[in-house]
Every structure is written in C-alpha cells, then in structure tokens.
Design a protein around this motif. Sequence first.
Motif, PDB file in Angstrom:
ATOM      1  N   LYS A  25       0.585  -0.575   0.085  1.00 13.27           N
ATOM      2  CA  LYS A  25      -0.314   0.432   0.441  1.00 13.27           C
ATOM      3  C   LYS A  25       0.283   1.384   0.478  1.00 13.27           C
ATOM      4  CE  LYS A  25      -3.915   2.278   2.413  1.00 13.27           C
ATOM      5  NZ  LYS A  25      -4.864   1.822   2.995  1.00 13.27           N
ATOM      6  N   GLY A  26       0.419   2.493  -1.016  1.00 10.86           N
ATOM      7  CA  GLY A  26       1.290   3.534  -1.285  1.00 10.86           C
ATOM      8  C   GLY A  26       2.338   4.056  -1.977  1.00 10.86           C
ATOM      9  N   ASN A  27       2.083   2.541  -2.148  1.00 13.23           N
ATOM     10  CA  ASN A  27       3.739   2.383  -3.564  1.00 13.23           C
ATOM     11  C   ASN A  27       3.330   2.458  -4.923  1.00 13.23           C
ATOM     12  OD1 ASN A  27       5.512   1.289  -1.478  1.00 13.23           O
ATOM     13  ND2 ASN A  27       5.758  -0.564  -2.247  1.00 13.23           N
ATOM     14  N   LYS A  28       4.187   2.936  -5.250  1.00 13.66           N
ATOM     15  CA  LYS A  28       3.388   3.238  -7.328  1.00 13.66           C
ATOM     16  C   LYS A  28       4.580   2.337  -8.274  1.00 13.66           C
ATOM     17  CE  LYS A  28       4.439   8.015  -5.777  1.00 13.66           C
ATOM     18  NZ  LYS A  28       4.437   7.987  -4.562  1.00 13.66           N
ATOM     19  N   TYR A  29       3.242   2.118  -9.150  1.00 14.81           N
ATOM     20  CA  TYR A  29       3.856   0.736  -9.365  1.00 14.81           C
ATOM     21  C   TYR A  29       3.992   1.286 -10.981  1.00 14.81           C
ATOM     22  CZ  TYR A  29       3.492  -1.550  -6.101  1.00 14.81           C
ATOM     23  OH  TYR A  29       3.345  -2.793  -4.349  1.00 14.81           O
ATOM     24  N   THR A  30       3.638   0.645 -12.137  1.00  5.01           N
ATOM     25  CA  THR A  30       3.582   0.537 -13.863  1.00  5.01           C
ATOM     26  C   THR A  30       3.034  -0.616 -14.289  1.00  5.01           C
ATOM     27  OG1 THR A  30       6.279   1.718 -13.707  1.00  5.01           O
ATOM     28  CG2 THR A  30       4.898   1.135 -15.677  1.00  5.01           C
ATOM     29  N   ILE A  31       1.477  -0.091 -14.806  1.00  2.00           N
ATOM     30  CA  ILE A  31       0.852  -1.945 -15.584  1.00  2.00           C
ATOM     31  C   ILE A  31       1.704  -2.644 -16.715  1.00  2.00           C
ATOM     32  CG2 ILE A  31      -1.280  -2.202 -16.456  1.00  2.00           C
ATOM     33  CD1 ILE A  31      -2.343  -0.256 -15.363  1.00  2.00           C
ATOM     34  N   ARG A  32       2.144  -3.383 -16.495  1.00  3.09           N
ATOM     35  CA  ARG A  32       3.194  -4.385 -18.131  1.00  3.09           C
ATOM     36  C   ARG A  32       1.759  -4.899 -18.915  1.00  3.09           C
ATOM     37  NH1 ARG A  32       4.193  -9.342 -16.371  1.00  3.09           N
ATOM     38  NH2 ARG A  32       3.837  -9.851 -14.243  1.00  3.09           N
ATOM     39  N   GLY A  33       0.018  -5.185 -18.313  1.00  3.68           N
ATOM     40  CA  GLY A  33      -0.400  -6.167 -18.791  1.00  3.68           C
ATOM     41  C   GLY A  33      -1.680  -6.138 -18.022  1.00  3.68           C
ATOM     42  N   PHE A  34      -2.575  -7.254 -18.717  1.00  4.19           N
ATOM     43  CA  PHE A  34      -3.736  -7.285 -18.532  1.00  4.19           C
ATOM     44  C   PHE A  34      -4.585  -8.656 -18.275  1.00  4.19           C
ATOM     45  CE2 PHE A  34      -4.167  -3.223 -19.555  1.00  4.19           C
ATOM     46  CZ  PHE A  34      -4.372  -2.400 -17.849  1.00  4.19           C
ATOM     47  N   THR A  35      -5.005  -9.145 -17.114  1.00  5.20           N
ATOM     48  CA  THR A  35      -5.016 -10.820 -17.854  1.00  5.20           C
ATOM     49  C   THR A  35      -6.394 -11.009 -18.888  1.00  5.20           C
ATOM     50  OG1 THR A  35      -7.189 -11.001 -16.210  1.00  5.20           O
ATOM     51  CG2 THR A  35      -4.614 -12.218 -14.935  1.00  5.20           C
ATOM     52  N   ASP A  36      -6.493 -11.416 -19.380  1.00  4.11           N
ATOM     53  CA  ASP A  36      -7.635 -12.310 -20.020  1.00  4.11           C
ATOM     54  C   ASP A  36      -8.875 -12.860 -20.103  1.00  4.11           C
ATOM     55  OD1 ASP A  36      -9.789 -12.221 -22.413  1.00  4.11           O
ATOM     56  OD2 ASP A  36      -7.737 -12.635 -23.841  1.00  4.11           O
TER      57      ASP A  36
ATOM     58  N   ASN B 108     -11.582 -13.630 -19.442  1.00  6.65           N
ATOM     59  CA  ASN B 108     -13.575 -13.436 -20.030  1.00  6.65           C
ATOM     60  C   ASN B 108     -13.889 -13.418 -19.241  1.00  6.65           C
ATOM     61  OD1 ASN B 108     -12.407 -14.358 -23.104  1.00  6.65           O
ATOM     62  ND2 ASN B 108     -12.288 -16.563 -22.609  1.00  6.65           N
ATOM     63  N   GLY B 109     -13.710 -12.249 -17.992  1.00  5.57           N
ATOM     64  CA  GLY B 109     -14.447 -12.015 -16.884  1.00  5.57           C
ATOM     65  C   GLY B 109     -14.128 -12.613 -15.489  1.00  5.57           C
ATOM     66  N   ILE B 110     -13.732 -13.620 -16.354  1.00  3.05           N
ATOM     67  CA  ILE B 110     -13.355 -14.971 -14.617  1.00  3.05           C
ATOM     68  C   ILE B 110     -11.787 -14.308 -14.134  1.00  3.05           C
ATOM     69  CG2 ILE B 110     -12.375 -16.244 -14.225  1.00  3.05           C
ATOM     70  CD1 ILE B 110     -14.077 -18.224 -16.812  1.00  3.05           C
ATOM     71  N   VAL B 111     -12.000 -13.448 -12.844  1.00  5.34           N
ATOM     72  CA  VAL B 111     -10.870 -12.880 -12.007  1.00  5.34           C
ATOM     73  C   VAL B 111      -9.733 -12.396 -12.586  1.00  5.34           C
ATOM     74  CG1 VAL B 111      -9.041 -14.093 -10.704  1.00  5.34           C
ATOM     75  CG2 VAL B 111     -11.378 -15.504 -10.616  1.00  5.34           C
TER      76      VAL B 111
ATOM     77  N   GLN C 274      -0.703 -20.031 -16.028  1.00  7.26           N
ATOM     78  CA  GLN C 274      -0.832 -18.064 -16.351  1.00  7.26           C
ATOM     79  C   GLN C 274      -0.111 -17.260 -14.761  1.00  7.26           C
ATOM     80  OE1 GLN C 274      -4.134 -15.075 -17.511  1.00  7.26           O
ATOM     81  NE2 GLN C 274      -4.275 -15.056 -15.291  1.00  7.26           N
ATOM     82  N   GLU C 275       0.789 -16.423 -15.111  1.00  8.03           N
ATOM     83  CA  GLU C 275       0.847 -15.803 -13.899  1.00  8.03           C
ATOM     84  C   GLU C 275      -0.366 -14.640 -13.087  1.00  8.03           C
ATOM     85  OE1 GLU C 275       4.001 -11.711 -12.734  1.00  8.03           O
ATOM     86  OE2 GLU C 275       3.629 -12.001 -14.924  1.00  8.03           O
ATOM     87  N   PRO C 276       0.120 -15.300 -11.617  1.00  8.92           N
ATOM     88  CA  PRO C 276      -1.239 -14.394 -10.885  1.00  8.92           C
ATOM     89  C   PRO C 276      -1.706 -12.971 -11.073  1.00  8.92           C
ATOM     90  CG  PRO C 276       0.103 -16.425  -9.498  1.00  8.92           C
ATOM     91  CD  PRO C 276       0.850 -15.484 -11.169  1.00  8.92           C
ATOM     92  N   ALA C 277      -2.210 -12.605 -11.150  1.00 10.79           N
ATOM     93  CA  ALA C 277      -2.439 -11.380 -11.354  1.00 10.79           C
ATOM     94  C   ALA C 277      -3.046 -10.030 -10.078  1.00 10.79           C
ATOM     95  CB  ALA C 277      -3.782 -11.062 -12.605  1.00 10.79           C
ATOM     96  N   PHE C 278      -3.173  -9.146  -9.715  1.00 14.90           N
ATOM     97  CA  PHE C 278      -3.676  -8.802  -8.594  1.00 14.90           C
ATOM     98  C   PHE C 278      -4.879  -7.447  -9.179  1.00 14.90           C
ATOM     99  CE2 PHE C 278       0.850  -8.061  -7.951  1.00 14.90           C
ATOM    100  CZ  PHE C 278       0.957  -8.906  -7.009  1.00 14.90           C
ATOM    101  N   ALA C 279      -5.260  -8.027  -8.303  1.00 11.56           N
ATOM    102  CA  ALA C 279      -7.340  -7.204  -8.596  1.00 11.56           C
ATOM    103  C   ALA C 279      -6.404  -5.399  -9.278  1.00 11.56           C
ATOM    104  CB  ALA C 279      -8.458  -7.505  -7.444  1.00 11.56           C
ATOM    105  N   PHE C 280      -8.533  -5.729  -9.387  1.00 13.27           N
ATOM    106  CA  PHE C 280      -8.036  -3.666 -10.289  1.00 13.27           C
ATOM    107  C   PHE C 280      -8.226  -3.282  -8.836  1.00 13.27           C
ATOM    108  CE2 PHE C 280      -9.033  -5.794 -14.447  1.00 13.27           C
ATOM    109  CZ  PHE C 280      -8.075  -5.666 -14.765  1.00 13.27           C
TER     110      PHE C 280
END
Length: 99
Positions: free
Chosen positions: A33-44, A46-49, A71-77
């Motif tokens: 929390k509070g750290n800054k990050y750069t988005i490198r991609g999104f999961t696709d 089909n609406g599941i997680v 798939q690499e685990p992703a972080f929730a938006f």
Amino acid sequence: MFQINQKVICIDDTMRPHTIEELKKDMPNWVKKGNKYTIRGFTDNNGIVDGLWLEEVRNQPLFFKLLGRPQEPAFAFWRFRAMQEDEVFVEERKAVKID
C-alpha cells in the motif's frame, strides 16, 4: 479504466484471512500500500478473475484449473488507483538529476 504503461498507486494490499496462506504460496511477490507501480499487462480471462500485471512485481506462472491453463497470477484492479497527472510529474522530476 487502466492502460499499459500507466502509473498506479496501491491503495489496498490486504489479504483476506481465508486466502493468506494460498496467496503467500502462489504470489510470494506482493504489492505494498502506497507504493507506485507501472502496469505491464492485463489478464484476458473472459471475465473470470480479471486483473493486471505490474512491471515491478512478477510471480511465477501457475496452472489455474478455473482457466484451464497456466498464467502468472494477477492483482485485482480494485487494489489500485491511477496516479494523477501532478503526481506523475513530481515523480518524473525527482528522477531527473539537476546540477
């Protein structure tokens, strides 16, 4: 919403009590929390997680039964907010060395 290469700030790094053990095993590299990050991609998925991947945080791909593939685990938006233009400008100014 969000875009690749966009700067974001983590606003929620909590792990739900019933998921802590699994998340620490599956995602040893976690956001703060509070750290800054750069988005490198999104999961696709089909609406599941759906989620996003970050330049500064990487984890090993895992096989997800629900998706039927690794798939690499992703972080929730919802864990992030976009950095405001003035926040990005300040960060870029700090990175430039002025003699």
